[in-house]
Design a protein around this motif. Structure first.
Motif, PDB file in Angstrom:
ATOM      1  N   TRP A  62       0.851  -1.191   0.000  1.00 34.56           N
ATOM      2  CA  TRP A  62       0.000   0.000   0.000  1.00 34.56           C
ATOM      3  C   TRP A  62       0.879   1.230   0.000  1.00 34.56           C
ATOM      4  O   TRP A  62       1.951   1.236   0.618  1.00 34.56           O
ATOM      5  CB  TRP A  62      -0.895  -0.005   1.236  1.00 34.56           C
ATOM      6  CG  TRP A  62      -1.785   1.207   1.359  1.00 34.56           C
ATOM      7  CD1 TRP A  62      -2.999   1.391   0.756  1.00 34.56           C
ATOM      8  CD2 TRP A  62      -1.542   2.397   2.114  1.00 34.56           C
ATOM      9  NE1 TRP A  62      -3.523   2.620   1.095  1.00 34.56           N
ATOM     10  CE2 TRP A  62      -2.647   3.259   1.929  1.00 34.56           C
ATOM     11  CE3 TRP A  62      -0.489   2.808   2.928  1.00 34.56           C
ATOM     12  CZ2 TRP A  62      -2.723   4.514   2.521  1.00 34.56           C
ATOM     13  CZ3 TRP A  62      -0.557   4.061   3.527  1.00 34.56           C
ATOM     14  CH2 TRP A  62      -1.674   4.890   3.323  1.00 34.56           C
ATOM     15  N   LEU A  64       0.679   5.818  -0.208  1.00 29.17           N
ATOM     16  CA  LEU A  64      -0.041   7.087  -0.338  1.00 29.17           C
ATOM     17  C   LEU A  64       1.008   8.180  -0.467  1.00 29.17           C
ATOM     18  O   LEU A  64       1.818   8.387   0.449  1.00 29.17           O
ATOM     19  CB  LEU A  64      -0.934   7.344   0.875  1.00 29.17           C
ATOM     20  CG  LEU A  64      -1.645   8.707   0.917  1.00 29.17           C
ATOM     21  CD1 LEU A  64      -2.594   8.861  -0.277  1.00 29.17           C
ATOM     22  CD2 LEU A  64      -2.413   8.884   2.224  1.00 29.17           C
ATOM     23  N   SER A  79      -2.955   7.228  -4.299  1.00 24.29           N
ATOM     24  CA  SER A  79      -3.009   6.079  -3.395  1.00 24.29           C
ATOM     25  C   SER A  79      -3.082   4.799  -4.213  1.00 24.29           C
ATOM     26  O   SER A  79      -3.847   4.725  -5.189  1.00 24.29           O
ATOM     27  CB  SER A  79      -4.246   6.194  -2.482  1.00 24.29           C
ATOM     28  OG  SER A  79      -4.405   5.030  -1.709  1.00 24.29           O
ATOM     29  N   GLU A  81      -2.960   0.280  -3.952  1.00 17.90           N
ATOM     30  CA  GLU A  81      -2.929  -0.973  -3.187  1.00 17.90           C
ATOM     31  C   GLU A  81      -2.587  -2.118  -4.143  1.00 17.90           C
ATOM     32  O   GLU A  81      -3.133  -2.186  -5.257  1.00 17.90           O
ATOM     33  CB  GLU A  81      -4.277  -1.241  -2.521  1.00 17.90           C
ATOM     34  CG  GLU A  81      -4.289  -2.494  -1.656  1.00 17.90           C
ATOM     35  CD  GLU A  81      -5.620  -2.743  -0.974  1.00 17.90           C
ATOM     36  OE1 GLU A  81      -5.777  -3.841  -0.377  1.00 17.90           O
ATOM     37  OE2 GLU A  81      -6.493  -1.868  -1.039  1.00 17.90           O
ATOM     38  N   ASP A 150      -8.018  12.064   3.099  1.00 18.33           N
ATOM     39  CA  ASP A 150      -6.673  11.696   2.637  1.00 18.33           C
ATOM     40  C   ASP A 150      -6.637  11.082   1.241  1.00 18.33           C
ATOM     41  O   ASP A 150      -5.562  10.848   0.695  1.00 18.33           O
ATOM     42  CB  ASP A 150      -5.986  10.766   3.642  1.00 18.33           C
ATOM     43  CG  ASP A 150      -6.579   9.363   3.682  1.00 18.33           C
ATOM     44  OD1 ASP A 150      -7.614   9.100   3.018  1.00 18.33           O
ATOM     45  OD2 ASP A 150      -6.022   8.511   4.401  1.00 18.33           O
ATOM     46  N   SER A 152      -7.500   8.048   0.275  1.00 22.61           N
ATOM     47  CA  SER A 152      -7.026   6.659   0.261  1.00 22.61           C
ATOM     48  C   SER A 152      -8.061   5.665  -0.262  1.00 22.61           C
ATOM     49  O   SER A 152      -7.757   4.495  -0.437  1.00 22.61           O
ATOM     50  CB  SER A 152      -6.581   6.233   1.659  1.00 22.61           C
ATOM     51  OG  SER A 152      -7.649   6.328   2.582  1.00 22.61           O
ATOM     52  N   ASP A 153      -9.301   6.125  -0.511  1.00 31.12           N
ATOM     53  CA  ASP A 153     -10.301   5.261  -1.136  1.00 31.12           C
ATOM     54  C   ASP A 153     -11.224   6.126  -1.978  1.00 31.12           C
ATOM     55  O   ASP A 153     -10.943   7.309  -2.202  1.00 31.12           O
ATOM     56  CB  ASP A 153     -11.062   4.424  -0.099  1.00 31.12           C
ATOM     57  CG  ASP A 153     -11.827   5.272   0.908  1.00 31.12           C
ATOM     58  OD1 ASP A 153     -12.152   6.437   0.614  1.00 31.12           O
ATOM     59  OD2 ASP A 153     -12.094   4.768   2.012  1.00 31.12           O
ATOM     60  N   GLY A 156     -12.476   8.822   0.504  1.00 35.83           N
ATOM     61  CA  GLY A 156     -11.304   9.422   1.115  1.00 35.83           C
ATOM     62  C   GLY A 156     -11.550  10.213   2.372  1.00 35.83           C
ATOM     63  O   GLY A 156     -10.637  10.829   2.912  1.00 35.83           O
TER      64      GLY A 156
END
Length: 244
Positions: A62, A64, A79, A81, A150, A152-153, A156
């Motif tokens: 992972w 970021l 980001s 994964e 952030d 991250s998905d 976020g």
């Protein structure tokens, strides 16, 4: 408040509590926080080997990479994964909080926008606010509820409840063995992460970190309910400050 220390840190990650499908975890996480004059550039990367109760194994990666303006209003992010070297997900975009609230604009994997509420914070601003509250010691005990973005998905955005408590004398003495932490105030910060609506009774996951006034973390516990991961600082180096 102590100025943030631009630094590169490496953490050893290992299973603390196994459970559910997870039997064992081992790996590393790297964190880099750089001063880029008008902002903070942050890179986080982890690579961990998961062993499952079934006997199957997987390498989970992972990362970021982000840039955040020092006024806390602008943010850029990438980001990713990976599982066993194969890309599972990637999110890329930017966000703006210059108005009362703001929005995040994603351009990968698909173009869409996410509204950000008034009072939302980006990650570095959230960390600095925690340090400021801890340094002042108010309220007693220092606590913070904030919505943090952030990237991250796909949304976020998440709500974070933070409680700050002092380090023990033994933890303080151990920290003083590192030149970058000697004499620097530090605290336990317990973080609980919720969906942004704030309606869930239980957090999605929790973290407990040892955070210092210069922004360095030397220990962390990542708690996902059925299993948890311990991260301990194995290497740290200060990075040069730019000539702005």
């Amino acid at each position: 408040m102590t100025d943030p220390l631009p630094h590169r840190a490496l953490y050893h990650m290992q299973i603390l509590k196994s459970g559910g499908d997870v039997a064992d975890i081992e790996g590393e996480m790297a964190f880099e926080w750089q001063d880029s004059c008008d902002g903070w550039s942050v890179t986080q990367r982890s690579q961990m080997d998961f062993l499952y109760a079934s006997g199957d194994a997987a390498k989970v990666g992972w990362s970021l990479t982000s840039w955040e303006s020092k006024d806390g209003k602008r943010y850029r992010f990438v980001s990713r994964e990976l599982t066993n070297g194969e890309l599972v997900s990637e999110f890329r975009g930017d966000a703006d909080l210059s108005k009362n609230g703001g929005e995040a604009r994603y351009n990968k994997p698909d173009a869409h926008e996410t509204a950000l509420p008034a009072g939302a914070l980006f990650p570095t601003q959230h960390s600095l606010k925690l340090i400021d509250l801890a340094t002042k010691g108010t309220p007693i005990p220092p606590m913070l509820w904030a919505e943090v973005f952030d990237g991250s998905d796909k949304d976020g955005l998440f709500a974070v409840s933070a409680a700050i408590t002092p380090l023990s004398d033994a933890e303080r003495k151990e920290a003083d063995q590192r030149p970058q932490l000697k004499g620097v105030p530090g605290w336990h910060v317990s973080l609980a992460f919720y969906p942004p609506e704030g309606q869930a009774a239980e957090p999605e996951h929790e973290q407990d970190i040892q955070l210092y006034a210069n922004g360095v973390v030397d220990r962390m516990v990542l708690d996902y309910g059925e299993f948890s991961i311990l991260g301990t600082l194995s290497k740290i180096e200060a990075l040069p400050k730019p000539n702005c």
